[in-house]
Write a protein that holds these residues in place. Structure first.
Motif, short mmCIF file in Angstrom:
data_model
loop_
_atom_site.label_atom_id
_atom_site.label_comp_id
_atom_site.label_asym_id
_atom_site.label_seq_id
_atom_site.Cartn_x
_atom_site.Cartn_y
_atom_site.Cartn_z
N LEU A 182 53.92 39.30 24.06
CA LEU A 182 52.74 38.50 23.73
C LEU A 182 52.10 38.14 25.06
O LEU A 182 52.63 37.33 25.81
N THR A 183 51.00 38.76 25.37
CA THR A 183 50.47 38.57 26.71
C THR A 183 48.96 38.68 26.71
O THR A 183 48.31 38.51 25.68
N LYS A 184 48.42 38.97 27.88
CA LYS A 184 46.98 39.08 28.04
C LYS A 184 46.65 40.55 28.22
O LYS A 184 47.50 41.32 28.64
N SER A 185 45.43 40.90 27.95
CA SER A 185 45.06 42.32 28.00
C SER A 185 45.40 42.98 29.34
O SER A 185 45.19 42.40 30.40
N THR A 186 45.98 44.19 29.26
CA THR A 186 46.22 45.00 30.47
C THR A 186 45.37 46.25 30.34
O THR A 186 45.58 47.01 29.41
N PRO A 187 44.43 46.48 31.22
CA PRO A 187 43.54 47.62 30.99
C PRO A 187 44.23 48.96 31.26
O PRO A 187 44.65 49.23 32.37
N GLU A 188 44.39 49.77 30.22
CA GLU A 188 44.88 51.14 30.40
C GLU A 188 43.93 52.09 29.67
O GLU A 188 44.29 53.22 29.36
N GLY A 189 42.76 51.61 29.33
CA GLY A 189 41.77 52.50 28.73
C GLY A 189 41.73 52.51 27.22
O GLY A 189 40.94 53.24 26.64
N ALA A 459 34.16 54.08 35.16
CA ALA A 459 35.46 53.48 34.79
C ALA A 459 36.51 54.08 35.70
O ALA A 459 36.30 55.15 36.28
N SER A 460 37.65 53.39 35.80
CA SER A 460 38.74 53.92 36.62
C SER A 460 39.31 55.15 35.94
O SER A 460 39.49 55.16 34.71
N HIS A 461 39.63 56.18 36.70
CA HIS A 461 40.24 57.36 36.11
C HIS A 461 41.65 57.03 35.63
O HIS A 461 42.05 57.41 34.53
N HIS A 462 42.42 56.29 36.43
CA HIS A 462 43.73 55.82 35.96
C HIS A 462 43.58 54.38 35.47
O HIS A 462 43.29 54.15 34.34
N HIS A 463 43.80 53.41 36.34
CA HIS A 463 43.49 52.01 36.02
C HIS A 463 43.04 51.34 37.30
O HIS A 463 43.21 51.90 38.39
N PRO A 464 42.46 50.15 37.20
CA PRO A 464 41.79 49.60 38.39
C PRO A 464 42.72 49.14 39.51
O PRO A 464 42.24 48.67 40.54
N PHE A 465 44.04 49.29 39.33
CA PHE A 465 44.96 48.81 40.37
C PHE A 465 45.42 49.96 41.27
O PHE A 465 46.26 49.79 42.15
N LEU A 518 33.44 48.32 39.48
CA LEU A 518 33.49 48.51 38.02
C LEU A 518 32.51 47.61 37.30
O LEU A 518 32.53 47.51 36.07
N ASN A 519 31.70 46.92 38.10
CA ASN A 519 30.64 46.09 37.53
C ASN A 519 31.14 44.88 36.77
O ASN A 519 30.53 44.45 35.79
N LEU A 520 32.31 44.36 37.17
CA LEU A 520 32.82 43.15 36.52
C LEU A 520 32.26 41.95 37.27
O LEU A 520 32.29 41.92 38.51
N SER A 521 31.73 40.99 36.55
CA SER A 521 31.18 39.81 37.21
C SER A 521 32.34 38.95 37.73
O SER A 521 33.48 39.08 37.27
N ASP A 522 32.02 38.03 38.64
CA ASP A 522 33.07 37.15 39.18
C ASP A 522 33.75 36.40 38.05
O ASP A 522 34.96 36.20 38.04
N GLN A 523 32.91 36.01 37.08
CA GLN A 523 33.47 35.23 35.97
C GLN A 523 34.44 36.09 35.15
O GLN A 523 35.54 35.64 34.80
N GLU A 524 34.04 37.35 34.88
CA GLU A 524 34.93 38.24 34.12
C GLU A 524 36.23 38.47 34.87
O GLU A 524 37.32 38.46 34.30
N VAL A 525 36.10 38.69 36.19
CA VAL A 525 37.30 38.94 36.99
C VAL A 525 38.21 37.72 36.92
O VAL A 525 39.43 37.83 36.70
N GLU A 526 37.62 36.54 37.04
CA GLU A 526 38.39 35.31 37.02
C GLU A 526 39.11 35.18 35.67
O GLU A 526 40.30 34.91 35.60
N GLU A 527 38.34 35.41 34.58
CA GLU A 527 38.92 35.25 33.24
C GLU A 527 40.04 36.24 32.99
O GLU A 527 41.09 35.91 32.45
N LYS A 528 39.79 37.49 33.39
CA LYS A 528 40.77 38.53 33.04
C LYS A 528 41.93 38.62 34.02
O LYS A 528 43.06 38.83 33.64
N PHE A 529 41.59 38.51 35.30
CA PHE A 529 42.62 38.81 36.31
C PHE A 529 42.81 37.71 37.35
O PHE A 529 43.45 37.95 38.37
N GLY A 530 42.26 36.52 37.07
CA GLY A 530 42.36 35.43 38.04
C GLY A 530 43.80 35.19 38.47
O GLY A 530 44.12 35.13 39.66
N PHE A 531 44.70 35.10 37.48
CA PHE A 531 46.11 34.82 37.78
C PHE A 531 46.70 35.91 38.67
O PHE A 531 47.52 35.66 39.54
N PHE A 532 46.25 37.14 38.44
CA PHE A 532 46.80 38.29 39.16
C PHE A 532 46.31 38.27 40.61
O PHE A 532 47.10 38.39 41.55
#
Ligand code: ASP
Length: 706
Positions: A182-189, A459-465, A518-532
């Motif tokens: 049970l977690t938060k979204s992990t982008p794998e496409g 989009a990332s060919h693999h994932h954004p990391f 990837l055109n993510l806004s600061d707010q989106e980055v914060e919401e999705k990956f802030g903790f990371f």
């Protein structure tokens, strides 16, 4: 229950003759000779023949034995004896002996089976009659399907594969750590599977598409070597060999590079394949993404056979052959491959009428050019348009000899030439039986592009990391972004991608730059990956990893084409479980409790769309806009359909009921031209303009093969 003194059905041989034994298991098959009854008794170790004869068993035991049927669960006592000459059964491991029964207890009975489970004929030389069983029926009664020795063997071997993985990584200093489901979204496409939270109304957990973020956090935590056999969940479009949930062997390590991962995984795969009796060649080959795509049309190349692509664009730069001329004029490309010595199998008729007209258009190309080599010359319907020099250059470039067949595709798009040729390569390879079945060609694919263009931008060919090959790029410059390569790698065997991974970004600024690209806004980055990203403020080590799709690996090792065969309880091809009937509707109260009845202000009840607006739903499903004026007629057609469905539901299984039928007039109708927004594609030829292959009033879609 006397399980301590138990013997196992599949473990007897001649050295056991004379032993008194007790067995537990299921009746696999029966053969009733009137006074003597033979049964095959099956447990997880195998099968043994039991004989019930009044000579050795009491009348009462023989009477009980007479009621035995397939799949009764029983325990039997008896004495192991050697079979008389000529009655041995080579189909079963214990075929030299049989057990003469003296006692029998029926532990539980079985209903008549929905399909036959037995896989072993009882009489030497007799053919086992196997019926074709629909996969959905097998999945509905999976607990019975899994009793079949083949399925038992698959799951036992799968257990051995897991054990091999665990022992291997343990010896290499990796530790298995569980990460949350049970977690938060992990982008794998893919899309996420969401789980609503009761404690946090209108908030959702996402099931992990992979443990990507957590394994990277474990590296930041300093574990250095992590692995996990874990479930991942991806809500993707349905494909024949895909499951919504699947198992990954996931791993990550710090202070390493690509060479570390390649060495680690090669040695592991070699061991795993040995479990299926397969010796993988070492070292594994390597190919860059570009080489793979340019020579085989795919980044998952099947290297068991040749048919590598040859570039011929330059040969035709001054051609008078009009089709090539036009394509080259539009900046296009011409490539092909030589099917050595195949002219016997690829007649002019097959090449022209099947491949050029039907098959290749199904792969998205407009057509295909073919040439057969006879008497040292090219021969085809268009060779007359090629100059002497062009003909000679083609012969040389392809190394063509008598009996060869050259196939070429031309198109303004290079990627279309490559993909269409890639499909053609596989088609011809299969058709001419050029793909050796017991050969394994592992290859690492490297140097992928970092980004790819999608309908919504890049989009990332693999994932954004995934780490890029260089860090000095401008995240606002699309051209520069598309020129970046990544430090990603995939492991491919025989055209199947079994796994992939990358060296990761470990600098916060670089990670931010990628999000920006990837055109993510600061707010989106914060919401999705802030903790990371926060974690990247605390000394992240350089690290990298990979994940192997265990279901695919197991299916390949066990030589079955479907991952459902190596999964105990899979979903069917429609992501539905015929056994549990999942997914299912839930009670209104459950939805209420989860706060799902009033999401974003809309009072939605389960199945509310039926009540609310079936027309809108139909319109959405069929992707056809419906105008107000058209609604009444459609409304009445839907009402008829619903009435019919209700009638059928109410009378299902009712034997007295007359057969019901309902007929809808089917008629193609084009909208009135006088309408305010006439559809520009009204004319059928316009409508089919981009269709790969058209025949009469309809267009064809490529056959989908599993
Ligand atoms: N997380 C990736 C995947 O599941 C694999 C990796 O990069 O390790 O595809």
């Amino acid at each position: 229950m006397n399980y301590r003194g138990r013997s196992y059905c599949g473990r007897f041989n001649l050295s056991d003759v004379g032993r008194d034994v007790q067995l537990f298991g299921w009746v696999d098959a029966l053969r009733d000779h009137g006074d003597i009854l033979f049964i095959h008794l099956r447990d997880r170790s195998g099968i043994v023949q039991m004989v019930f004869s009044p000579e050795y068993a009491s009348k009462e035991i023989c009477r009980q034995a007479s009621i035995l049927r397939n799949e009764f669960c029983i325990t039997v006592s008896g004495r192991v004896t050697e079979r008389s000459k000529g009655t041995e059964n080579p189909f079963i491991e214990t075929g030299n002996i049989e057990v003469i029964a003296t006692d029998l207890t029926i532990l539980s009975q079985s209903r008549a089976l929905p399909f036959s489970i037995s896989e072993k004929a009882m009489v030497a030389g007799a053919a086992l009659v196997t019926e074709a069983v629909s996969e959905d029926l097998r999945l509905q009664y999976r607990y019975l399907d899994l009793r079949r020795p083949t399925m038992q063997d698959f799951l036992f071997k799968r257990h051995q594969l897991n054990k091999c993985v665990r022992e291997y990584f343990d010896a290499k200093g990796f530790i298995e750590v569980e990460t949350p489901m049970l977690t938060k979204s992990t982008p794998e496409g893919a899309r996420d599977y969401l789980v609503p939270s009761r404690h946090h109304p209108r908030h959702f957990y996402a099931l992990p598409q992979s443990p990507q973020l957590f394994k990277q956090l474990l590296m930041i935590s300093g574990f250095e070597r992590y692995y996990q056999l874990t479930r991942c969940f991806r809500d993707e479009d349905l494909r024949p060999n895909r499951q919504p949930e699947f198992t990954q062997l996931d791993l990550e390590a710090s202070f390493i590079d690509e060479a570390f991962i390649f060495e680690l995984i090669e040695a592991l795969l070699v061991r795993m394949f040995e479990i299926g009796g397969i010796t993988l060649p070492q070292p594994f080959s390597r190919m860059t993404w570009q080489e793979a795509v340019e020579s085989t049309g795919t980044d998952r190349p099947d290297l068991r056979f040749g048919l590598r692509f040859v570039e011929t664009t330059d040969i035709f730069s001054h051609t008078r052959y009009s089709i090539f001329k036009q394509i080259l004029h539009r900046g296009g490309y011409i490539k092909g491959f030589n099917v050595k010595g195949a002219s016997q199998h690829l007649s002019k008729n097959i090449l022209q009428n099947e491949y050029a007209k039907e098959i290749v258009p199904g792969f998205g190309a407009k057509g295909m050019t073919w040439m057969r080599v006879t008497h040292g010359k090219l021969d085809s319907n268009i060779v007359q348009f090629f100059s002497e020099t062009e003909q000679r250059s083609v012969m040389e470039r392809f190394g063509a000899e008598n009996g060869d067949v050259i196939l070429m595709i031309a198109d303004p798009s290079r990627s279309l030439v490559n993909t269409a040729l890639g499909h053609l390569r596989l088609h011809v390879g299969h058709r001419l039986d050029m793909i050796p079945q017991d050969t394994y060609c592992p290859v690492w694919i490297t140097d992928f592009p970092l980004f790819e263009v999608t309908d919504n931008g890049i989009a990332s060919h693999h994932h954004p990391f995934t780490a890029p090959d260089r860090t000095d790029f401008d995240p606002e410059n699309p051209e520069e972004l598309m020129s970046l390569m990544s430090r990603a790698y995939d492991i491919v065997i025989n055209g199947e991608e079994l796994g992939g991974g990358s060296i990761r970004i470990h600098q916060k600024e670089l990670q931010q730059k990628i999000f920006q690209a990837l055109n993510l806004s600061d707010q989106e980055v914060e919401e999705k990956f802030g903790f990371f990203l926060n974690a990247f403020e605390y000394g992240p080590p350089p690290h990298g990893g990979l994940a192997l799709g265990m279901d695919r690996v197991a299916a390949m090792i066990l030589k079955t084409t479907s991952i459902r065969e190596v999964t105990a309880f899979p979903k069917n091809r429609s992501a539905f479980c015929p056994l549990t009937q999942a997914p299912a509707e839930v009670a209104h109260e459950q939805l209420a409790e989860l706060g799902l009845l009033d999401i974003r202000g809309k009072q939605e009840l389960p199945g509310a769309w039926h009540q609310k607006d079936r027309i809108d739903h139909l319109s959405w499903v069929s992707r056809i806009g419906i105008r107000d004026g058209e609604r009444p007629e459609i409304q009445s057609a839907i009402a008829d359909a619903v009435r019919m469905a209700e009638h059928v539901t109410a009378h299902a299984g009712d034997r007295e009921q007359e057969p019901a039928f309902s007929v809808f007039a089917l008629e193609n109708r084009f909208r009135d031209v006088s309408c305010p927004d006439p559809c520009p594609q009204r004319d059928i030829s316009e409508l089919f303009k981009n269709a790969p292959a058209v025949k009469g009033d309809y267009f064809k879609v490529a056959t989908i093969l599993e």
